[in-house]
Enzyme design. Structure first.
Site, PDB file in Angstrom:
ATOM      1  N   SER A  56      39.038  42.276  45.745  1.00  0.00           N
ATOM      2  CA  SER A  56      37.745  42.529  46.392  1.00  0.00           C
ATOM      3  C   SER A  56      37.422  44.024  46.361  1.00  0.00           C
ATOM      4  O   SER A  56      36.275  44.412  46.580  1.00  0.00           O
ATOM      5  CB  SER A  56      37.757  42.017  47.836  1.00  0.00           C
ATOM      6  OG  SER A  56      38.906  42.469  48.531  1.00  0.00           O
ATOM      7  N   LYS A 124      49.517  38.017  44.337  1.00  0.00           N
ATOM      8  CA  LYS A 124      48.677  36.830  44.582  1.00  0.00           C
ATOM      9  C   LYS A 124      47.909  36.543  43.303  1.00  0.00           C
ATOM     10  O   LYS A 124      47.486  37.464  42.611  1.00  0.00           O
ATOM     11  CB  LYS A 124      47.702  37.090  45.725  1.00  0.00           C
ATOM     12  CG  LYS A 124      46.686  35.966  45.924  1.00  0.00           C
ATOM     13  CD  LYS A 124      45.872  36.145  47.170  1.00  0.00           C
ATOM     14  CE  LYS A 124      44.597  36.938  46.977  1.00  0.00           C
ATOM     15  NZ  LYS A 124      43.676  36.433  45.937  1.00  0.00           N
ATOM     16  N   GLU A 126      44.842  33.669  41.640  1.00  0.00           N
ATOM     17  CA  GLU A 126      43.881  32.599  41.932  1.00  0.00           C
ATOM     18  C   GLU A 126      44.088  31.404  41.003  1.00  0.00           C
ATOM     19  O   GLU A 126      44.367  31.581  39.813  1.00  0.00           O
ATOM     20  CB  GLU A 126      42.448  33.118  41.754  1.00  0.00           C
ATOM     21  CG  GLU A 126      42.057  34.188  42.753  1.00  0.00           C
ATOM     22  CD  GLU A 126      40.594  34.604  42.620  1.00  0.00           C
ATOM     23  OE1 GLU A 126      39.819  33.939  41.883  1.00  0.00           O
ATOM     24  OE2 GLU A 126      40.215  35.589  43.271  1.00  0.00           O
ATOM     25  N   GLU A 193      40.417  29.560  50.661  1.00  0.00           N
ATOM     26  CA  GLU A 193      39.148  30.268  50.942  1.00  0.00           C
ATOM     27  C   GLU A 193      37.963  29.314  50.804  1.00  0.00           C
ATOM     28  O   GLU A 193      37.860  28.563  49.813  1.00  0.00           O
ATOM     29  CB  GLU A 193      38.995  31.438  49.957  1.00  0.00           C
ATOM     30  CG  GLU A 193      37.668  32.176  50.117  1.00  0.00           C
ATOM     31  CD  GLU A 193      37.609  33.508  49.376  1.00  0.00           C
ATOM     32  OE1 GLU A 193      38.622  33.924  48.786  1.00  0.00           O
ATOM     33  OE2 GLU A 193      36.524  34.124  49.418  1.00  0.00           O
TER      34      GLU A 193
END
Ligand code: KIV
Length: 298
Positions: A56, A124, A126, A193
């Site tokens: 982000s 991490k 996705e 999320e």
């Protein structure tokens, strides 16, 4: 290091087993993002369990329109600064777009860089079933992995926007299958999320590893928020799951306006912001200049 070679004493570092014990006691896990030294100091001082150097940062720090543009080198640059600022929290480097999608070998190499070059404790990435082989390759090398399911911003083009995921029976089943696959591949926790609260709670109850929610209701094992969202430093549109705990952006603008006005009015710097010099030295300086003027450089 001290003279004896022992590291300086400080707050004890959060370990993976400590996190799992905390989750097993049904204590909720707290994750926050941070992107540089000062944000890491602030977040680490607030005793969170995990700091995520999230991709982000592409948007909230670098001003890109999505997270797709941030590179591995940029992520490492920010991760290093966070590692210098944080002493206690478990540190997680977020694998940027195309650092792992090209296959397990690239995934392992780039995950390794987060630990080796940037002081992260875990990574991490996705995605669900398509990234399971990469997760296996990384965890086999002893690198802890956090999964990320639901609204995965690196899939923004395929998802057609920042939309809540898992809202149909089929999509909910697929997300549950993905969560089980990531757990089986060795993830030590999964970020969920932008999914309905009841689906996140259902998945959490059935997994043996903790879940960290963002826009996923209160039924997960913990929560993550973006630093700039929580502090009101992000001007863009925020999703409904964001709660602003402060309006630091407004306060910063007010401080800047006061600074500008005081400089314009000549009230800053005041005496207390300036350095003095003795009269004796000053008079000697003036006399010396008068006796031997310094020629102007043409
Ligand atoms: O990049 C990020 O900040 C994230 C969190 C929102 C989970 O992935």
């Amino acid at each position: 290091m001290s003279a004896t070679g022992a590291p300086p004493s400080g707050p004890s570092k959060i370990t993976l087993p400590a996190l799992h014990e905390k989750a097993a006691r049904s204590e909720r896990l707290v994750m926050m993002t941070a992107y540089d030294y000062p944000s890491a100091r602030i977040v680490d001082d607030s005793d969170v369990d995990m700091i995520l150097v999230g991709d982000s940062l592409a948007m909230v720090v670098l001003g890109h329109e999505s997270t797709l543009s941030v590179t591995m080198d940029e992520m490492l640059h920010h991760a290093r600064a966070v590692a210098r600022g944080a002493r206690r929290a478990l540190l997680i480097g977020d694998m940027p777009f195309m650092s792992f999608q090209t296959g397990p070998a690239d995934a392992l190499r780039n995950a390794g860089r987060f630990l080796k070059e940037a002081g992260m404790d875990a990574v991490k990435l996705e995605g669900g079933k398509p990234v399971v082989e990469s997760v296996r390759a990384i965890t086999r090398a002893g690198i802890p992995v956090v999964g990320h399911l639901g609204l995965t911003p690196q899939h923004i083009r395929a998802l057609g926007g920042y939309r809540v995921q898992g809202r149909t029976a089929d999509a909910a089943r697929a997300l549950y299958e993905d969560a089980l696959a990531l757990q089986d591949a060795g993830c030590f926790c999964i970020v969920i999320e932008g999914v309905p609260a009841r689906l996140a709670a259902f998945v959490t109850e059935r997994l043996e590893i903790p879940t960290i929610g963002i826009g996923a209701g209160v039924g997960t094992s913990g929560q993550v928020l973006v630093f700039h969202d929580l502090l009101g430093l992000w001007e863009g549109k925020s999703p409904r799951f964001v709660k602003r705990y402060a309006d630091l952006g407004d306060r910063a603008r007010a401080a800047m306006a006061t600074y500008r006005d005081e400089v314009a009015a000549g009230t800053f710097p005041a005496d207390e912001h300036s350095y003095g010099m003795s009269d004796t030295e000053w008079d000697a300086f003036l006399a010396a200049i008068e006796q031997a003027p310094i020629a102007m450089v043409p």
